[in-house]
Design an enzyme around this catalytic site. Structure first.
Site, mmCIF file in Angstrom:
data_model
loop_
_atom_site.group_PDB
_atom_site.id
_atom_site.type_symbol
_atom_site.label_atom_id
_atom_site.label_comp_id
_atom_site.label_asym_id
_atom_site.label_seq_id
_atom_site.Cartn_x
_atom_site.Cartn_y
_atom_site.Cartn_z
ATOM 1 C CB CYS A 105 -0.869 0.017 1.248
ATOM 2 S SG CYS A 105 -1.717 -1.542 1.521
ATOM 3 N NE ARG A 125 4.663 1.616 -1.606
ATOM 4 C CZ ARG A 125 5.870 1.250 -1.205
ATOM 5 N NH1 ARG A 125 6.918 1.771 -1.774
ATOM 6 N NH2 ARG A 125 6.032 0.377 -0.251
ATOM 7 C CD1 TRP A 148 -1.902 -4.897 -4.724
ATOM 8 C CD2 TRP A 148 -1.476 -6.201 -2.953
ATOM 9 N NE1 TRP A 148 -1.627 -6.158 -5.180
ATOM 10 C CE2 TRP A 148 -1.364 -6.982 -4.131
ATOM 11 C CE3 TRP A 148 -1.254 -6.824 -1.727
ATOM 12 C CZ2 TRP A 148 -1.032 -8.329 -4.114
ATOM 13 C CZ3 TRP A 148 -0.925 -8.171 -1.705
ATOM 14 C CH2 TRP A 148 -0.813 -8.904 -2.889
ATOM 15 C CG ASN A 153 2.576 0.233 3.468
ATOM 16 O OD1 ASN A 153 2.144 -0.865 3.131
ATOM 17 N ND2 ASN A 153 3.546 0.860 2.828
ATOM 18 N N GLY A 154 1.423 -2.288 5.876
ATOM 19 C CA GLY A 154 2.043 -3.395 6.605
ATOM 20 C C GLY A 154 0.978 -4.364 7.088
ATOM 21 C CD GLU A 189 12.485 -10.238 -15.902
ATOM 22 O OE1 GLU A 189 12.199 -11.053 -15.010
ATOM 23 O OE2 GLU A 189 12.060 -9.063 -15.894
ATOM 24 C CE LYS A 238 9.011 -7.953 -16.713
ATOM 25 N NZ LYS A 238 9.508 -7.519 -15.542
ATOM 26 C CD GLU A 258 5.667 -8.695 -14.335
ATOM 27 O OE1 GLU A 258 5.412 -8.766 -13.123
ATOM 28 O OE2 GLU A 258 6.786 -8.392 -14.753
ATOM 29 C CG HIS A 295 12.850 -34.886 -20.140
ATOM 30 N ND1 HIS A 295 13.187 -36.190 -20.427
ATOM 31 C CD2 HIS A 295 13.946 -34.145 -20.431
ATOM 32 C CE1 HIS A 295 14.450 -36.238 -20.843
ATOM 33 N NE2 HIS A 295 14.931 -35.003 -20.862
ATOM 34 C CE LYS A 313 8.668 -1.104 -9.472
ATOM 35 N NZ LYS A 313 9.017 -1.876 -10.684
HETATM 36 C C1 G6P Z 1 7.006 -7.724 -7.138
HETATM 37 C C2 G6P Z 1 7.181 -6.948 -8.429
HETATM 38 C C3 G6P Z 1 8.265 -7.593 -9.284
HETATM 39 C C4 G6P Z 1 9.570 -7.681 -8.488
HETATM 40 C C5 G6P Z 1 9.358 -8.444 -7.182
HETATM 41 C C6 G6P Z 1 10.565 -8.324 -6.276
HETATM 42 O O1 G6P Z 1 6.451 -8.965 -7.390
HETATM 43 O O2 G6P Z 1 5.960 -6.904 -9.142
HETATM 44 O O3 G6P Z 1 8.491 -6.810 -10.446
HETATM 45 O O4 G6P Z 1 10.537 -8.330 -9.263
HETATM 46 O O5 G6P Z 1 8.251 -7.875 -6.452
HETATM 47 O O6 G6P Z 1 10.690 -6.975 -5.883
HETATM 48 P P1 G6P Z 1 12.019 -6.314 -5.394
HETATM 49 O O7 G6P Z 1 11.634 -4.909 -5.062
HETATM 50 O O8 G6P Z 1 12.468 -7.088 -4.200
HETATM 51 O O9 G6P Z 1 13.007 -6.394 -6.515
#
Ligand code: G6P
Length: 608
Positions: A2, A27, A75, A101-102, A481, A485, A488, A504, A603
Site C-alpha cells: 500500500c 504500489r 493493495w 501500510n504493513g 524473465e 514480463k 504479468e 520430458h 510493485k
Molecule cells: C514484485 C514486483 C516484481 C519484483 C518483485 C521483487 O512482485 O511486481 O516486479 O521483481 O516484487 O521486488 P524487489 O523490489 O524485491 O526487486
C-alpha cells in the site's frame, strides 16, 4: 504494497494528498481514501478502484477542506477491496483516523478483546484495531498514547495518524515498513515512498524501526524506541522530480525501457577504474573473499531472475559454486549457511518482506551479506553488511525493466570484482571483460531500435492464450524473465523451459499453431537449440527465434526472427531481454491491458 501520505501545513492538504497518492498508486491500487481535519471534525472520503475515482468523488479535493490530512492507496491483504476496508480507518467516535501500510499480526486477539469491551468494527482489516486502541488509551496526551499503542502492535507498520483534539498535528510511526518525513517551510509531510514527496521538498528524514514523529506545520519532533526525543539527520533527494513522471511516453513501462542505457551507465559509472572494479567502503575484505566456499543469491520475482543470470556469470568467472534461492522458500527451509557462505540479496525496492527476512536469516547464520538494491536507505540496504546500489532512478511501472537491467549490470561488476580478489582470471581477462561491460549502454541503445518491428509481431499474439519460451544457459535465464514480463502485463499464460527439458513431458502441449519463442544467442549451444526448435516445429509450433546479428542458423526453422547485438556471451542477458520487454509491452497494449498497473500485482511486496 500500500502507499500512505500525510500533510500538515499552511494550505489545504487535499492537493498534496491526492497528488501523492497518484504517485504512489503503483504500489497498490484496489481502493483509496483520505481523511482531513476541519473545524475539529475528521471527514473521510473513500472509493474502490483507482485514485481517479477518489479525485472525481472529491472534485479534485475541493469538497474536502482542511490543513491537516492523511491518505492511503490499498493493495488488499485482510478483507476484499471495498469502501469499508479502504483506509483511513477511524475510531467509532471519529476522534482518530489512521492509515497503515504493513500487517498487524496480532490483530485478531486485539480485535476479540476490543469486541468483548463493546467496540463495534466496521471492516475486516487488521488496521482497524489501531484507531480503536488509540481511542481506548487516549488520556489527552497524543504522543504518549501513540507510544502505548504501537508497543502493543506486532508485525509491520508505517502509520499516519490524526486526532480531532490536535488540529495541526500529524503523527507518523514506523516498524518494518518504509516511512519518510519531508520537511519544508510551508508544510511537513509523510509518505511511504520518496516519489510522493519529491515534488514538495527535497529535504527528507528516514524514520527507523520503532521511531515515531510528531509533526506540525512549524515543528518536527522525533522519538526513539524508548519514547525519548531524538535528533534526526536531514537527507537530500538527489533525483529530479521529472524522473518519476512519464516524460512524453504513454506509459511508465516504455519510458523505463528507454531509460535503460542511461540507467546501466549510471550503475557502472565510477565503479570501473584502471581495468578493475572498485566498490567504495566495502566491508567484504580480500581475506574474507578467500574463505568463501559457496555463494547463495536470494531474491523474488524479476530480481530472482537477475540472480540466475548472476549465477551463470559468477560460476563462470570465479569457479565458486553459486545457488539461487527464492526468498520465500529460503527463509522456511532450514538453509545450510555458515561463515564461509557469501549471501547476495537482490531487490529493486529494498522492501520485499520475504527478501528482508531471508537476509536476516542468512546474517543470523553467520554469513556475510551483500545487497543489490535500488532504493537508497531502504530496509534491505540498511540491514545488509554491504550494499551496492543499482542507481536506476525511481521505477514506477509495476513490471520491472530498468531495475532488472541494472541488477544484472551489478552482477557483472561483482563477478569481476570477485575474480580479481580470488585471482580466478588474469588482470587482462578482467580488464577485457570490463571493457565489454562498459560498452553495454551503447549495445542496449542499438537493441531499442527494433521498437516498431516488435510492435508488429506482437499483434499476432493478441488471441494467444498460452505459449512457451525456451533457451539454454543464460538464454534460459533470460527466458524466465521474458516469460514473466509477458504474463504479468498481458495475462497470457506463458512458461519458460530449459530447451533440453521440454521433451520430458511438456512437449505434449505443443500442437498446431502454439507459439514457441526460442532464445538462441549461445552459439556454442546452437546445434542443440536447433534440434529443440525442430522438435517443436515438427509438432506444428509457430516459432519466433532470437539470436545475435549475422547468425542465420535458425532462419529456416523460424517463422519470425529477432536479432540482438553480438556481445560477450556472459553479458548477453543485457541485450537479449530488451526485445522481450518491448514485445510484452506491445502485446499488452494491443490487448488493451493496463500496462503500468497490471491486475492483482503490486510493485513492492511488503507482506509475506
Ligand atoms: C514484485 C514486483 C516484481 C519484483 C518483485 C521483487 O512482485 O511486481 O516486479 O521483481 O516484487 O521486488 P524487489 O523490489 O524485491 O526487486
Amino acid at each position: 504494497m500500500c502507499g500512505i501520505v500525510g500533510f500538515t501545513g499552511k494550505s489545504n492538504a487535499a492537493p498534496f494528498l491526492l497528488d501523492g497518492l497518484s504517485r504512489l498508486e503503483y504500489r497498490g491500487y484496489d481502493s483509496a481514501g483520505i481523511a482531513l481535519l476541519n473545524n475539529g471534525e475528521i471527514k473521510t472520503e473513500k472509493t474502490v478502484g483507482r485514485i481517479k475515482s477518489l479525485i472525481d468523488k472529491t472534485e479534485n479535493g475541493k469538497t474536502v477542506d482542511g490543513f491537516l490530512g492523511i491518505g492511503h492507496t490499498r493493495w488488499a491483504t485482510h478483507g476484499a477491496p471495498s469502501v469499508e476496508n479502504a483506509h483511513p480507518h477511524t475510531s467509532t467516535n471519529g476522534k482518530f483516523a489512521v492509515v497503515h501500510n504493513g500487517i498487524i499480526e496480532n490483530y485478531l486477539s486485539i480485535k476479540e478483546k476490543l469486541k468483548s469491551e463493546g467496540v463495534i468494527f466496521s471492516s475486516q482489516t487488521d488496521t482497524e484495531v489501531i484507531p480503536h486502541l488509540l481511542n481506548k488509551y487516549y488520556d489527552g496526551d497524543l504522543a504518549l498514547t501513540v507510544k502505548k499503542v504501537i508497543d502493543l502492535l506486532e508485525g509491520s507498520f508505517a502509520l499516519g495518524i490524526i486526532c480531532s483534539d490536535y488540529p495541526d498535528t500529524l503523527v507518523a510511526a514506523k516498524k518494518f515498513s518504509p516511512l519518510i518525513v519531508g520537511i519544508s517551510k510551508e508544510c511537513n509531510i509523510i509518505a511511504s515512498d520518496v516519489t510522493a514527496i519529491a515534488s514538495t521538498t527535497k529535504d527528507i528524514i528516514y524514520l527507523e524501526d520503532g521511531e515515531f514523529a510528531i509533526l506540525t506545520p512549524n515543528s518536527a519532533d522525533f522519538f526513539g524506541n524508548d519514547g525519548k526525543k531524538i535528533d534526526k539527520e536531514i537527507s537530500k533527494i538527489t533525483w529530479d522530480v521529472s524522473a518519476s513522471e512519464k516524460g512524453g511516453f504513454d506509459h511508465f513501462m516504455m519510458k523505463e525501457i528507454f531509460e535503460q542505457p542511461n540507467a546501466v551507465k549510471q550503475t557502472l559509472s565510477g565503479r570501473i577504474k584502471s581495468g578493475e572494479v572498485v566498490f567504495e567502503g566495502f566491508n567484504l575484505t580480500a581475506e574474507k573473499v578467500k574463505n568463501i566456499k559457496r555463494i547463495v543469491i536470494i531474491a523474488c520475482g524479476s530480481a530472482y531472475h537477475a540472480g540466475i543470470v548472476g549465477k551463470y556469470v559468477i560460476e563462470d568467472m570465479t569457479r565458486i559454486p553459486c545457488e539461487v534461492d527464492l526468498a520465500s522458500e529460503f527463509r522456511y527451509r532450514n538453509p545450510i549457511i555458515d561463515e564461509n557462505t557469501l549471501t547476495i540479496v537482490i531487490s529493486q525496492s529494498g522492501e520485499t518482506a520475504d527478501t528482508l527476512a531471508a537476509l536476516n536469516e542468512a546474517k543470523r547464520l553467520g554469513s556475510h551479506t551483500v545487497s543489490i538494491v535500488n532504493v537508497v536507505g531502504s530496509s534491505i540496504a540498511k540491514a545488509s553488511d554491504d550494499v551496492i546500489y543499482t542507481l536506476a532512478g525511481p521505477e514506477i511501472a509495476v513490471a520491472t525493466t530498468k531495475g532488472y537491467s541494472t541488477q544484472i549490470a551489478v552482477m557483472y561488476l561483482f563477478s569481476a570484482w570477485l575474480s580479481k580478489k580470488l585471482g580466478s582470471l588474469s588482470d587482462e581477462e578482467i580488464a577485457a571483460f570490463l571493457e565489454n561491460v562498459k560498452a553495454l549502454p551503447q549495445k542496449i541503445e542499438e537493441t531499442l531500435k527494433q521498437n516498431e518491428f516488435l510492435s508488429e509481431i506482437a499483434k499476432n499474439q493478441i488471441n494467444t492464450n498460452s505459449l512457451f519460451f525456451i533457451g539454454r544457459n543464460i538464454d534460459y535465464a533470460v527466458s524466465l524473465e521474458a516469460s514473466l514480463k509477458l504474463k504479468e502485463i498481458s495475462y497470457i499464460h506463458s512458461e519458460a523451459y530449459s530447451a533440453g527439458e521440454l521433451k520430458h513431458g511438456t512437449i505434449s502441449l505443443i500442437e498446431e499453431g502454439k507459439t514457441v519463442i526460442a532464445l538462441a544467442c549461445f552459439e556454442r549451444l546452437s546445434d542443440k537449440l536447433l534440434s529443440n526448435i525442430k522438435e517443436v516445429k515438427a509438432r506444428g509450433a509457430y516459432v519466433i527465434t532470437c539470436t545475435t546479428n549475422g547468425n542465420d542458423t535458425f532462419n529456416q526453422e523460424s517463422n519470425e526472427m529477432i536479432y540482438v547485438p553480438d556481445v560477450d556471451r556472459r553479458l548477453i542477458a543485457s541485450v537479449e531481454v530488451i526485445p522481450f520487454q518491448i514485445y510484452s509491452y506491445y502485446v499488452s497494449l494491443h490487448k488493451g491491458c493496463d500496462i503500468d498497473k497490471p491486475r492483482n500485482l503490486a510493485k513492492s511486496v511488503t507482506v509475506e
